[in-house]
Design a protein around this motif. Sequence first.
Motif, PDB file in Angstrom:
ATOM      1  N   ALA A   1      -1.284  13.450  -2.500  1.00 51.14           N
ATOM      2  CA  ALA A   1      -0.624  12.155  -2.279  1.00 51.14           C
ATOM      3  C   ALA A   1      -0.168  12.034  -0.824  1.00 51.14           C
TER       4      ALA A   1
ATOM      5  N   GLU B   1       2.826   6.689  -6.709  1.00 52.19           N
ATOM      6  CA  GLU B   1       1.900   7.705  -7.209  1.00 52.19           C
ATOM      7  C   GLU B   1       2.479   9.111  -7.012  1.00 52.19           C
ATOM      8  N   ALA B   2       3.022   9.385  -5.837  1.00 51.29           N
ATOM      9  CA  ALA B   2       3.632  10.697  -5.576  1.00 51.29           C
ATOM     10  C   ALA B   2       4.801  10.943  -6.528  1.00 51.29           C
TER      11      ALA B   2
ATOM     12  N   ALA C   1      -3.071  11.150   1.285  1.00 55.76           N
ATOM     13  CA  ALA C   1      -3.428   9.734   1.154  1.00 55.76           C
ATOM     14  C   ALA C   1      -2.572   8.890   2.093  1.00 55.76           C
ATOM     15  N   VAL C   2      -1.298   9.234   2.195  1.00 55.43           N
ATOM     16  CA  VAL C   2      -0.401   8.537   3.124  1.00 55.43           C
ATOM     17  C   VAL C   2      -0.860   8.772   4.565  1.00 55.43           C
TER      18      VAL C   2
ATOM     19  N   TYR D   1      -3.790   6.612   5.380  1.00 55.65           N
ATOM     20  CA  TYR D   1      -3.353   5.228   5.602  1.00 55.65           C
ATOM     21  C   TYR D   1      -2.788   5.077   7.014  1.00 55.65           C
TER      22      TYR D   1
ATOM     23  N   LEU E   1       1.442   4.201  -2.893  1.00 53.93           N
ATOM     24  CA  LEU E   1       1.243   5.632  -2.644  1.00 53.93           C
ATOM     25  C   LEU E   1       2.517   6.421  -2.962  1.00 53.93           C
TER      26      LEU E   1
ATOM     27  N   ALA F   1       0.835  -1.205   0.000  1.00 54.92           N
ATOM     28  CA  ALA F   1       0.000   0.000   0.000  1.00 54.92           C
ATOM     29  C   ALA F   1       0.866   1.249   0.000  1.00 54.92           C
ATOM     30  N   ILE F   2       1.835   1.314   0.882  1.00 51.12           N
ATOM     31  CA  ILE F   2       2.677   2.507   0.966  1.00 51.12           C
ATOM     32  C   ILE F   2       3.583   2.599  -0.258  1.00 51.12           C
TER      33      ILE F   2
END
Length: 180
Positions: free
Chosen positions: A102, A81-82, A105-106, A109, A78, A74-75
């Motif tokens: 972004a 994506e960043a 989003a982290v 999480y 992310l 997951a991380i």
Amino acid sequence: MDTLEKLFEETLRDIFYAEKAILKNLPKMARKAKSPALAAAFEEHIEQTEGQVDRLEQIFEMIGKAPRGKRCPAIDGLAEEAGEIMQEAKDATVRDAGVLAAAQAVEHYEISRYGTLAAWADKLNMTEAAELLRTTLQEEKDTDAKLSELALSEINVEADEGDAKTSGRKSKGGRKEAAE
């Protein structure tokens, strides 16, 4: 995993990996930020994240385990994506808006993970660990709130104004921006 203790340990390893990955990515994000306020927010969060890693190491010590991470897809996603946003965004204000999103989003999480870990620590009668986890949870919530405020007061406004200038449409302020 067949016990809550094992699930707690595995999730602790997951968030430990995540925090280490965040420490690698935040400096890049700070350097790429056009907004001094956004760069400062990322720099501040680097220091905060270092403290969070220290707290996680304390919890590993409490449970008698070596502090090591477990890969967290997951991380990793992310962070990827960043990275894409930092590479692909042509306009610096749009890049700031994307990177800020972004980062949030982290934060979301992390809020989810720390909330769950604190609840499990309570269930496992790990009072001190739960307290450390709640301290980090509050820091993550505070960071998310700061990023939201920064987005609303500066970053998204500037990105929208820049877009309005290049497209000739009216910005949110209602005035038509001339294309440059």
